[in-house]
Scaffold this active site. Sequence first.
Site, PDB file in Angstrom:
ATOM      1  N   HIS A 132      49.800  75.285  16.652  1.00 32.20           N
ATOM      2  CA  HIS A 132      48.297  75.383  16.042  1.00 32.20           C
ATOM      3  C   HIS A 132      48.103  74.103  15.637  1.00 32.20           C
ATOM      4  O   HIS A 132      47.001  73.290  15.713  1.00 32.20           O
ATOM      5  CB  HIS A 132      48.478  76.323  14.647  1.00 32.20           C
ATOM      6  CG  HIS A 132      48.578  77.707  15.004  1.00 32.20           C
ATOM      7  ND1 HIS A 132      49.335  78.556  14.078  1.00 32.20           N
ATOM      8  CD2 HIS A 132      47.930  78.527  16.069  1.00 32.20           C
ATOM      9  CE1 HIS A 132      49.163  79.781  14.583  1.00 32.20           C
ATOM     10  NE2 HIS A 132      48.417  79.735  15.730  1.00 32.20           N
ATOM     11  N   LYS A 192      43.973  94.425   8.534  1.00 33.31           N
ATOM     12  CA  LYS A 192      45.333  93.964   8.962  1.00 33.31           C
ATOM     13  C   LYS A 192      46.398  93.231   7.747  1.00 33.31           C
ATOM     14  O   LYS A 192      45.615  92.294   7.207  1.00 33.31           O
ATOM     15  CB  LYS A 192      45.297  92.760   9.899  1.00 33.31           C
ATOM     16  CG  LYS A 192      46.322  92.863  11.125  1.00 33.31           C
ATOM     17  CD  LYS A 192      45.856  92.152  12.330  1.00 33.31           C
ATOM     18  CE  LYS A 192      46.951  91.454  12.893  1.00 33.31           C
ATOM     19  NZ  LYS A 192      46.693  90.247  13.760  1.00 33.31           N
ATOM     20  N   ARG A 216      48.445  78.698  25.925  1.00 31.62           N
ATOM     21  CA  ARG A 216      49.679  78.905  26.316  1.00 31.62           C
ATOM     22  C   ARG A 216      50.091  79.481  27.563  1.00 31.62           C
ATOM     23  O   ARG A 216      50.847  78.848  28.461  1.00 31.62           O
ATOM     24  CB  ARG A 216      50.619  79.481  25.170  1.00 31.62           C
ATOM     25  CG  ARG A 216      50.473  78.874  23.784  1.00 31.62           C
ATOM     26  CD  ARG A 216      51.094  79.930  22.743  1.00 31.62           C
ATOM     27  NE  ARG A 216      50.280  81.132  22.723  1.00 31.62           N
ATOM     28  CZ  ARG A 216      50.463  81.973  21.704  1.00 31.62           C
ATOM     29  NH1 ARG A 216      51.175  81.910  20.856  1.00 31.62           N
ATOM     30  NH2 ARG A 216      49.386  82.986  21.769  1.00 31.62           N
ATOM     31  N   SER A 244      53.068  83.162  16.308  1.00 28.81           N
ATOM     32  CA  SER A 244      53.194  83.374  14.800  1.00 28.81           C
ATOM     33  C   SER A 244      54.179  84.847  14.884  1.00 28.81           C
ATOM     34  O   SER A 244      54.915  84.741  13.922  1.00 28.81           O
ATOM     35  CB  SER A 244      51.938  83.852  13.904  1.00 28.81           C
ATOM     36  OG  SER A 244      51.121  82.629  14.091  1.00 28.81           O
TER      37      SER A 244
END
Length: 157
Positions: free
Chosen positions: A18, A42, A91, A128
């Site tokens: 990030h 969440k 990615r 993450s």
Amino acid sequence: MSVVAVCPGSFDPFHNGHLDVVTRAAAQLDEVVVAVVDNPAKQGLFSVEERVALVEEVTADLPGVRVDRFTGLLVDWCAEHDVTVMVKGLRTVADFEYEVQMARMNAHLAGVETIFLVTDPQWSHVSSSLVKEVARLGGDVSALVPTAVLRPMLERL
Ligand code: PNS
């Protein structure tokens, strides 16, 4: 005309991939707003307030970068803040497929454009969720997250 872009995400936690994307985006744009999503459905490792504080700490020395939070549709936040472009890191092919779908949806909803930055290969395996899993199981993630994130993350886990 100055270009302000939003870099949205969960950032639970903010990792070096990030940071690399935000740093590179800020080098090309006038202003980058890192926008932390507040999704009440969440449960994160960190609260949205904690995530905002950590991103602020990590990006404090980056000129042109500020941090905000949003809830609901990202394009609504963009409209409220006169932001017409977002920046995302890519990615993998899996990222590409998901991100292109979201980019097209955001363009469809509000004409918001998406700029993709290809992740630096040294961070292409970093997410993450994997960082949390590896750390939870005792693996060394100290090279994958900023030092400001490492200690609170390990304490929390
Ligand atoms: O870091 P993440 O979890 O991959 O970030 C995903 C995020 C927050 C950018 C995405 O889920 C999002 O934009 N959520 C806000 C709700 C929204 O606008 N959904 C429609 C997306 S096209």
